[in-house]
Design a protein around this motif. Sequence first.
Motif, PDB file in Angstrom:
ATOM      1  N   TRP A   1      -4.893   9.956  22.302  1.00  0.00           N
ATOM      2  CA  TRP A   1      -4.198   9.443  21.154  1.00  0.00           C
ATOM      3  C   TRP A   1      -3.849  10.731  20.390  1.00  0.00           C
ATOM      4  O   TRP A   1      -4.731  10.884  19.183  1.00  0.00           O
ATOM      5  N   PRO A   2      -2.964  11.392  20.405  1.00  0.00           N
ATOM      6  CA  PRO A   2      -2.612  12.541  19.793  1.00  0.00           C
ATOM      7  C   PRO A   2      -1.832  12.122  18.607  1.00  0.00           C
ATOM      8  O   PRO A   2      -0.711  12.580  18.108  1.00  0.00           O
ATOM      9  N   ASN A   3      -2.487  11.607  17.901  1.00  0.00           N
ATOM     10  CA  ASN A   3      -1.903  11.072  16.544  1.00  0.00           C
ATOM     11  C   ASN A   3      -1.839  12.216  15.427  1.00  0.00           C
ATOM     12  O   ASN A   3      -2.631  12.840  15.298  1.00  0.00           O
ATOM     13  N   THR A   4      -0.728  12.173  14.733  1.00  0.00           N
ATOM     14  CA  THR A   4      -0.525  12.955  13.631  1.00  0.00           C
ATOM     15  C   THR A   4      -0.775  12.493  12.312  1.00  0.00           C
ATOM     16  O   THR A   4      -0.906  11.153  12.159  1.00  0.00           O
ATOM     17  N   SER A   5      -0.950  13.357  11.157  1.00  0.00           N
ATOM     18  CA  SER A   5      -1.166  12.725  10.089  1.00  0.00           C
ATOM     19  C   SER A   5       0.149  11.879   9.451  1.00  0.00           C
ATOM     20  O   SER A   5      -0.486  10.801   8.730  1.00  0.00           O
ATOM     21  N   GLU A   6       1.141  12.069   9.785  1.00  0.00           N
ATOM     22  CA  GLU A   6       2.367  11.247   9.497  1.00  0.00           C
ATOM     23  C   GLU A   6       2.146   9.936   9.959  1.00  0.00           C
ATOM     24  O   GLU A   6       2.603   8.991   9.407  1.00  0.00           O
ATOM     25  N   THR A   7       1.829   9.889  11.120  1.00  0.00           N
ATOM     26  CA  THR A   7       1.775   8.700  11.949  1.00  0.00           C
ATOM     27  C   THR A   7       0.624   7.780  11.330  1.00  0.00           C
ATOM     28  O   THR A   7       1.089   6.553  10.917  1.00  0.00           O
ATOM     29  N   ILE A   8      -0.433   8.389  10.901  1.00  0.00           N
ATOM     30  CA  ILE A   8      -1.553   7.589  10.270  1.00  0.00           C
ATOM     31  C   ILE A   8      -1.330   7.156   8.923  1.00  0.00           C
ATOM     32  O   ILE A   8      -1.451   6.191   8.671  1.00  0.00           O
ATOM     33  N   ILE A   9      -0.623   7.984   8.144  1.00  0.00           N
ATOM     34  CA  ILE A   9      -0.225   7.504   6.925  1.00  0.00           C
ATOM     35  C   ILE A   9       0.594   6.528   6.848  1.00  0.00           C
ATOM     36  O   ILE A   9       0.832   5.612   6.104  1.00  0.00           O
ATOM     37  N   THR A  10       1.718   6.562   7.684  1.00  0.00           N
ATOM     38  CA  THR A  10       2.713   5.582   7.933  1.00  0.00           C
ATOM     39  C   THR A  10       2.026   3.927   8.387  1.00  0.00           C
ATOM     40  O   THR A  10       2.299   3.126   7.876  1.00  0.00           O
ATOM     41  N   LYS A  11       1.362   4.348   9.245  1.00  0.00           N
ATOM     42  CA  LYS A  11       0.572   2.938   9.912  1.00  0.00           C
ATOM     43  C   LYS A  11      -0.444   2.437   8.563  1.00  0.00           C
ATOM     44  O   LYS A  11      -0.453   1.115   8.678  1.00  0.00           O
TER      45      LYS A  11
ATOM     46  N   ALA B   1       0.340   2.922   5.401  1.00  0.00           N
ATOM     47  CA  ALA B   1       1.148   1.956   4.418  1.00  0.00           C
ATOM     48  C   ALA B   1       1.599   0.540   4.913  1.00  0.00           C
ATOM     49  O   ALA B   1       1.727  -0.472   4.419  1.00  0.00           O
ATOM     50  N   GLU B   2       1.616   0.336   6.274  1.00  0.00           N
ATOM     51  CA  GLU B   2       1.920  -0.828   7.080  1.00  0.00           C
ATOM     52  C   GLU B   2       0.964  -1.712   6.648  1.00  0.00           C
ATOM     53  O   GLU B   2       1.341  -3.013   6.427  1.00  0.00           O
ATOM     54  N   ILE B   3      -0.236  -1.435   6.919  1.00  0.00           N
ATOM     55  CA  ILE B   3      -1.371  -2.374   6.737  1.00  0.00           C
ATOM     56  C   ILE B   3      -1.711  -2.837   5.222  1.00  0.00           C
ATOM     57  O   ILE B   3      -1.771  -4.033   4.982  1.00  0.00           O
ATOM     58  N   CYS B   4      -1.350  -1.969   4.285  1.00  0.00           N
ATOM     59  CA  CYS B   4      -1.433  -2.051   2.893  1.00  0.00           C
ATOM     60  C   CYS B   4      -0.257  -3.370   2.412  1.00  0.00           C
ATOM     61  O   CYS B   4      -0.648  -3.998   1.450  1.00  0.00           O
ATOM     62  N   GLU B   5       0.859  -3.114   2.999  1.00  0.00           N
ATOM     63  CA  GLU B   5       1.921  -3.993   2.973  1.00  0.00           C
ATOM     64  C   GLU B   5       1.347  -5.535   3.240  1.00  0.00           C
ATOM     65  O   GLU B   5       1.722  -6.504   2.445  1.00  0.00           O
ATOM     66  N   ILE B   6       0.833  -5.626   4.480  1.00  0.00           N
ATOM     67  CA  ILE B   6       0.288  -6.971   5.088  1.00  0.00           C
ATOM     68  C   ILE B   6      -0.990  -7.464   3.816  1.00  0.00           C
ATOM     69  O   ILE B   6      -0.776  -8.422   3.775  1.00  0.00           O
ATOM     70  N   LEU B   7      -1.796  -6.459   3.595  1.00  0.00           N
ATOM     71  CA  LEU B   7      -2.846  -6.948   2.758  1.00  0.00           C
ATOM     72  C   LEU B   7      -2.598  -7.430   1.506  1.00  0.00           C
ATOM     73  O   LEU B   7      -2.768  -8.410   1.248  1.00  0.00           O
TER      74      LEU B   7
END
Length: 244
Positions: A65-75, A77-83
């Motif tokens: 799972w070589p996640n980047t800071s950008e990937t995490i921040i984008t994901k 934001a996606e959850i925040c919109e759903i919430l």
Amino acid sequence: MLFSKKQVPFKDIIPDGYVDIHSHLLANIDDGVKTVYQSAYIIEQLKNIGVKKIITTPHVMQEIWPNTSETIITKRAEICEILKSLNITIAFEASAEYMLDDLFYKRLKEKDIIPLSGNHLLVEMSTFAAPINLNELLFEMKLAQYIPIIAHPERYSFYHNQMHKYDELKERGVLFQLNLLSLSGFYGERVKEVAIKLLNGNYFDFSGSDIHNYRQLEVLQKGFPAKYAKKITQLMEKNAVFSE
């Protein structure tokens, strides 16, 4: 608050303003939740239990799972919109659980890091063996002015019969985060036994749910042995440093 029962529900143990600093609630980014709606459901249930803020921490691990800071921040934001669309109001932020491997060393040098809060970093080791360059990695974190928080030290089986290794980490300024699920026996009786030993010895600095899925949520909701309830609440209160 009464602790007379054999098992005290989590909602009766959790202190006011609790901040959960370890979870895997960004959809399809690691071994945590698979959809944004699974994430939203668990977040809502945590809110109902009494969690006031969540700092979710997806794995960052080379090759897997070589996640980047950008990937995490984008994901995030996606959850925040759903919430928002579901009217679920809770402070929801994101950091990461960094495996102490070569990728972490590279990210540290490149400053591609998202701390929990301030200069605290949640890091982990393999449950089978400590990295051979552990001391070097801890030193590099210190040079970068980060404070390491080792996730779930009670789960590292290679330390179970070498308790002095925990002392050595503490002497190096490493902080410890208890997985609350460890106290329920979720990871096995040996992990539970070590967790209790470290809890009674005041080794832990913080706590977290490390929640990945519905099953873990159900176990967490059931609570913990009454004899440790007060101690658990006192530990959870220390997470208040992450409330800002």
